[in-house]
Write a protein that holds these residues in place. Sequence first.
Motif, PDB file in Angstrom:
ATOM      1  N   HIS A 285      23.575-125.490  32.909  1.00 13.50           N
ATOM      2  CA  HIS A 285      24.632-126.287  33.530  1.00 13.50           C
ATOM      3  C   HIS A 285      25.526-126.863  32.436  1.00 13.50           C
ATOM      4  CE1 HIS A 285      22.954-130.163  32.437  1.00 13.50           C
ATOM      5  NE2 HIS A 285      21.772-129.592  32.619  1.00 13.50           N
ATOM      6  N   ASN A 286      26.586-127.556  32.841  1.00 16.42           N
ATOM      7  CA  ASN A 286      27.536-128.103  31.869  1.00 16.42           C
ATOM      8  C   ASN A 286      26.846-129.025  30.879  1.00 16.42           C
ATOM      9  OD1 ASN A 286      29.886-126.899  32.569  1.00 16.42           O
ATOM     10  ND2 ASN A 286      30.411-128.431  34.126  1.00 16.42           N
ATOM     11  N   GLY A 287      27.166-128.866  29.615  1.00 13.39           N
ATOM     12  CA  GLY A 287      26.609-129.737  28.595  1.00 13.39           C
ATOM     13  C   GLY A 287      25.214-129.356  28.141  1.00 13.39           C
ATOM     14  N   SER A 288      24.751-128.179  28.551  1.00  6.92           N
ATOM     15  CA  SER A 288      23.399-127.783  28.146  1.00  6.92           C
ATOM     16  C   SER A 288      23.388-127.145  26.759  1.00  6.92           C
ATOM     17  CB  SER A 288      22.799-126.837  29.178  1.00  6.92           C
ATOM     18  OG  SER A 288      23.624-125.702  29.309  1.00  6.92           O
ATOM     19  N   GLY A 289      24.557-126.974  26.150  1.00 12.59           N
ATOM     20  CA  GLY A 289      24.593-126.500  24.769  1.00 12.59           C
ATOM     21  C   GLY A 289      24.984-125.040  24.614  1.00 12.59           C
ATOM     22  N   LYS A 290      25.500-124.422  25.674  1.00  9.10           N
ATOM     23  CA  LYS A 290      25.848-123.002  25.602  1.00  9.10           C
ATOM     24  C   LYS A 290      26.994-122.740  24.623  1.00  9.10           C
ATOM     25  CE  LYS A 290      26.896-122.632  29.997  1.00  9.10           C
ATOM     26  NZ  LYS A 290      26.811-124.046  30.418  1.00  9.10           N
ATOM     27  N   SER A 291      28.058-123.536  24.762  1.00  8.99           N
ATOM     28  CA  SER A 291      29.203-123.318  23.868  1.00  8.99           C
ATOM     29  C   SER A 291      28.833-123.627  22.426  1.00  8.99           C
ATOM     30  CB  SER A 291      30.379-124.192  24.281  1.00  8.99           C
ATOM     31  OG  SER A 291      30.811-123.833  25.558  1.00  8.99           O
ATOM     32  N   THR A 292      28.006-124.629  22.236  1.00  5.01           N
ATOM     33  CA  THR A 292      27.555-124.954  20.886  1.00  5.01           C
ATOM     34  C   THR A 292      26.807-123.760  20.297  1.00  5.01           C
ATOM     35  OG1 THR A 292      27.294-127.201  21.677  1.00  5.01           O
ATOM     36  CG2 THR A 292      26.347-126.703  19.538  1.00  5.01           C
ATOM     37  N   LEU A 293      25.947-123.161  21.104  1.00  5.48           N
ATOM     38  CA  LEU A 293      25.229-121.968  20.663  1.00  5.48           C
ATOM     39  C   LEU A 293      26.211-120.879  20.250  1.00  5.48           C
ATOM     40  CD1 LEU A 293      22.195-120.365  22.363  1.00  5.48           C
ATOM     41  CD2 LEU A 293      24.200-118.960  22.112  1.00  5.48           C
ATOM     42  N   ALA A 294      27.241-120.668  21.078  1.00  3.68           N
ATOM     43  CA  ALA A 294      28.226-119.631  20.768  1.00  3.68           C
ATOM     44  C   ALA A 294      28.907-119.930  19.438  1.00  3.68           C
ATOM     45  CB  ALA A 294      29.261-119.549  21.888  1.00  3.68           C
ATOM     46  N   LYS A 295      29.326-121.188  19.246  1.00  4.54           N
ATOM     47  CA  LYS A 295      30.069-121.515  18.027  1.00  4.54           C
ATOM     48  C   LYS A 295      29.189-121.496  16.787  1.00  4.54           C
ATOM     49  CE  LYS A 295      33.719-123.987  20.348  1.00  4.54           C
ATOM     50  NZ  LYS A 295      34.020-125.242  21.036  1.00  4.54           N
ATOM     51  N   LEU A 296      27.889-121.692  16.980  1.00  4.19           N
ATOM     52  CA  LEU A 296      26.978-121.598  15.838  1.00  4.19           C
ATOM     53  C   LEU A 296      26.841-120.143  15.385  1.00  4.19           C
ATOM     54  CD1 LEU A 296      24.192-124.054  17.017  1.00  4.19           C
ATOM     55  CD2 LEU A 296      25.449-124.251  14.861  1.00  4.19           C
ATOM     56  N   SER A 297      27.071-119.220  16.321  1.00  6.10           N
ATOM     57  CA  SER A 297      26.759-117.826  16.022  1.00  6.10           C
ATOM     58  C   SER A 297      27.780-117.167  15.100  1.00  6.10           C
ATOM     59  CB  SER A 297      26.639-117.029  17.317  1.00  6.10           C
ATOM     60  OG  SER A 297      27.914-116.895  17.899  1.00  6.10           O
ATOM     61  N   ASN A 298      28.971-117.735  14.948  1.00  8.15           N
ATOM     62  CA  ASN A 298      29.885-117.092  13.997  1.00  8.15           C
ATOM     63  C   ASN A 298      30.526-118.098  13.041  1.00  8.15           C
ATOM     64  OD1 ASN A 298      31.740-118.246  15.650  1.00  8.15           O
ATOM     65  ND2 ASN A 298      33.020-116.440  15.877  1.00  8.15           N
ATOM     66  N   ALA A 299      29.727-119.069  12.655  1.00  7.61           N
ATOM     67  CA  ALA A 299      30.105-119.973  11.565  1.00  7.61           C
ATOM     68  C   ALA A 299      31.294-120.868  11.893  1.00  7.61           C
ATOM     69  CB  ALA A 299      30.373-119.205  10.270  1.00  7.61           C
ATOM     70  N   ILE A 300      31.583-121.066  13.198  1.00  4.99           N
ATOM     71  CA  ILE A 300      32.563-122.093  13.556  1.00  4.99           C
ATOM     72  C   ILE A 300      31.870-123.438  13.370  1.00  4.99           C
ATOM     73  CG2 ILE A 300      33.819-123.114  15.490  1.00  4.99           C
ATOM     74  CD1 ILE A 300      35.190-120.640  14.608  1.00  4.99           C
ATOM     75  N   LEU A 301      30.602-123.487  13.763  1.00  5.49           N
ATOM     76  CA  LEU A 301      29.762-124.655  13.493  1.00  5.49           C
ATOM     77  C   LEU A 301      28.621-124.204  12.585  1.00  5.49           C
ATOM     78  CD1 LEU A 301      29.481-126.145  17.109  1.00  5.49           C
ATOM     79  CD2 LEU A 301      31.010-126.884  15.277  1.00  5.49           C
ATOM     80  N   ILE A 302      28.186-125.100  11.723  1.00  4.04           N
ATOM     81  CA  ILE A 302      27.084-124.793  10.809  1.00  4.04           C
ATOM     82  C   ILE A 302      25.893-125.662  11.213  1.00  4.04           C
ATOM     83  CG2 ILE A 302      26.397-124.704   8.372  1.00  4.04           C
ATOM     84  CD1 ILE A 302      28.788-122.926   8.989  1.00  4.04           C
ATOM     85  N   PRO A 303      24.698-125.084  11.338  1.00  9.11           N
ATOM     86  CA  PRO A 303      23.555-125.875  11.794  1.00  9.11           C
ATOM     87  C   PRO A 303      23.229-127.034  10.845  1.00  9.11           C
ATOM     88  CG  PRO A 303      22.884-123.633  11.183  1.00  9.11           C
ATOM     89  CD  PRO A 303      24.361-123.672  11.124  1.00  9.11           C
ATOM     90  N   ASP A 304      22.745-128.144  11.427  1.00 11.89           N
ATOM     91  CA  ASP A 304      22.304-129.265  10.602  1.00 11.89           C
ATOM     92  C   ASP A 304      20.935-128.967  10.001  1.00 11.89           C
ATOM     93  OD1 ASP A 304      24.575-130.665  11.219  1.00 11.89           O
ATOM     94  OD2 ASP A 304      23.705-131.566  13.020  1.00 11.89           O
ATOM     95  N   LYS A 305      20.103-128.332  10.798  1.00 11.23           N
ATOM     96  CA  LYS A 305      18.777-127.908  10.315  1.00 11.23           C
ATOM     97  C   LYS A 305      18.563-126.478  10.771  1.00 11.23           C
ATOM     98  CE  LYS A 305      16.456-132.015  11.476  1.00 11.23           C
ATOM     99  NZ  LYS A 305      15.253-132.528  12.118  1.00 11.23           N
ATOM    100  N   GLY A 306      17.695-125.754  10.077  1.00 10.96           N
ATOM    101  CA  GLY A 306      17.440-124.371  10.447  1.00 10.96           C
ATOM    102  C   GLY A 306      18.555-123.480   9.946  1.00 10.96           C
ATOM    103  N   GLU A 307      18.526-122.231  10.361  1.00 11.25           N
ATOM    104  CA  GLU A 307      19.481-121.286   9.820  1.00 11.25           C
ATOM    105  C   GLU A 307      19.908-120.268  10.860  1.00 11.25           C
ATOM    106  OE1 GLU A 307      18.202-118.768   6.460  1.00 11.25           O
ATOM    107  OE2 GLU A 307      19.922-119.706   5.436  1.00 11.25           O
ATOM    108  N   VAL A 308      21.194-119.918  10.837  1.00 12.67           N
ATOM    109  CA  VAL A 308      21.685-118.818  11.666  1.00 12.67           C
ATOM    110  C   VAL A 308      22.066-117.693  10.712  1.00 12.67           C
ATOM    111  CG1 VAL A 308      23.439-118.063  13.311  1.00 12.67           C
ATOM    112  CG2 VAL A 308      22.598-120.409  13.393  1.00 12.67           C
ATOM    113  N   THR A 309      21.564-116.490  10.961  1.00 11.28           N
ATOM    114  CA  THR A 309      21.944-115.371  10.107  1.00 11.28           C
ATOM    115  C   THR A 309      22.578-114.266  10.936  1.00 11.28           C
ATOM    116  OG1 THR A 309      19.676-114.577  10.254  1.00 11.28           O
ATOM    117  CG2 THR A 309      20.288-115.708   8.231  1.00 11.28           C
ATOM    118  N   VAL A 310      23.628-113.683  10.375  1.00 12.86           N
ATOM    119  CA  VAL A 310      24.298-112.544  11.008  1.00 12.86           C
ATOM    120  C   VAL A 310      24.131-111.351  10.077  1.00 12.86           C
ATOM    121  CG1 VAL A 310      26.512-111.605  11.717  1.00 12.86           C
ATOM    122  CG2 VAL A 310      25.972-113.984  12.194  1.00 12.86           C
ATOM    123  N   LYS A 311      23.377-110.373  10.508  1.00 15.59           N
ATOM    124  CA  LYS A 311      23.074-109.204   9.673  1.00 15.59           C
ATOM    125  C   LYS A 311      22.584-109.648   8.287  1.00 15.59           C
ATOM    126  CE  LYS A 311      24.871-105.351  10.226  1.00 15.59           C
ATOM    127  NZ  LYS A 311      25.626-104.112  10.239  1.00 15.59           N
TER     128      LYS A 311
END
Lengths: 271, 279
Positions: free
Chosen positions: B47-73
């Motif tokens: 539902h709204n505000g559950s973090g979907k868009s945040t997840l999307a923006k984390l996936s291509n370096a628009i947002l950078i995680p505070d903890k943990g790591e996102v890797t693309v290839k």
Amino acid sequence: MIKDITIGQYFPGNSVIHRMDPRMKLVLTIVYIVIIFLCKNFWALGLMLLSLVVMCALSGVPAKVILKSIKPIAIIITFTAILNIFYVRTGEPLLDWHFIHITTGGVFTAVFMIIRICALVVASSLLTYTTSPTQITDGIERLFSPLKFMRGGVHTLAMMMTIALRFIPTLIDEFEKITNAQKARGADLETGNLVERAKALIPVLVPLFITSFRRAYELAFAMECRCYHGAEGRTRMKIMKYSKLDAFGFLFILFATGGVIALNMFFRHVV
Amino acid sequence: MESILKFDDVYFSYDEETDETQGEVHWAVSALSLEVKRGDFIAVLGHNGSGKSTLAKLSNAILIPDKGEVTVKGISTKDEDRTLEIRKHVGMVFQNPDNQIVATVVEEDVAFGPENLGLEPAEIRERVDDALKAVGMYEFRENEPHNLSGGQKQRVAIAGILAMRPECIVLDESTAMLDPKGRREVLETVRKLHDEFGMAVVFITHYMDEAAMADRVIVMEQGKVLFDGAPCDVFQNVDELRRVGLDVPQATELALSLGLPGKILTLSECTDAIVDSLK
Ligand SMILES: Nc1ncnc2c1ncn2[C@@H]1O[C@H](COP(=O)(O)OP(=O)(O)O)[C@@H](O)[C@H]1O
Ligand SMILES: [Mg+2]
């Protein structure tokens, strides 16, 4: 009212004018406008009008559309003409009545002004009708590209112009949507004096501003997602190359310029 | 299969950096682990505000995680020098088609991404034509975007991403503003990209029937993954999904309330099962 603004409207086509290089078109349009203001008599002015008609005909843009571009500035033209008639005091007096003095010089200047402004508007509209806004901004960007020190600045400016042009229709649609929504709530936007009407526009403009900011924010994200990072290392799909057409266009304006100089010299100046 | 996008115990908060001691941090996304492989088709629900868009923006370096790591290839999104490479691999389509089209002519807009990558003009031309054909908008290449329908604009936006030849495409509620026809156009296009070109798709949506056609469904709730599995398995949890404000596809709901056997997703499966049970 807003729909009348035709500047920045592009008529896709494949005419010789369409196919000219945007840089050449930009430069020639500016040269044309300068020459229009250097015409000193009706012969020279007639030559410039004739070349404008030829260019319009070559462009294949309907005459009605071209003439429509003059409509939004009709008030400015009328105003300029009236001012010129009353304030220019050269030449033979035509009318002397109380404080009103009209002279032949005033009438000529007024007529010249009308023709010059119309030609100016038509020439620049012809440029925007036959050149997509992106091509125009690209043309400007590339004209300035030899000046390395200001390249980044010109690129940013060109990008801003492209985006502005891109969003004009979107914002007009939105303006109309909000206006209708406010009217449906009983807002009265059409009666009252200027101040009242300006006040009535506030509930339309505020939402428009707010959504514009959101749009800008989202567009910036979308551009970043598409790897936008300024002018550096950016290439273009459409290469700009001068062709024979541009040479013809150049010669055309060159001859017109020569003609105007000659006519200015041979015939009496009227302004 | 090769992993394209990987979230490894990711935390992200929009809050200003504060002392850890200053009470609770509001995590927009927390303890998120997720892997997208080549050829995956994943739907993300919530539902709204559950973090979907945040997840999307984390996936291509628009947002950078505070903890943990996102890797693309294998490239971490924290590696600032390689951000462009990451965005080339993971393309993103947003909700409002009007706010992602940059140029005033369709083909010039599609060329925007490849131009930013600094490709040769001939190569850009080829990619633009291919991308426009893939989304079925080639005939409209010289149109002005504002004269197109919502579904068409969104397809142009998809073509703009395709022209960068990404390996994964993330669509953040890209059907939410469209009419049913536009939705269908976009869905068919996305389906085709997945089936014919083997592109990995992360499809964020509000619509259950759209999620049902994915190979895998992820349900988000308060920045965490609540369910992750095949659609038919996830949609068995009717009560739990209701609790977080989501529905299940109508066919599934009907079948479950009728107590029909098997895991039912679509209308035709449901009618078949009803017919079977009546025999
Ligand atoms: N730009 C922002 N600034 C501050 N908080 C935000 C911002 N964007 C989202 N949030 C918060 O992060 C949480 C997740 O939001 P989001 O990822 O947009 O959810 P969804 O896309 O599922 O609706 C929400 O609690 C929201 O309020
Ligand atoms: Mg969202």
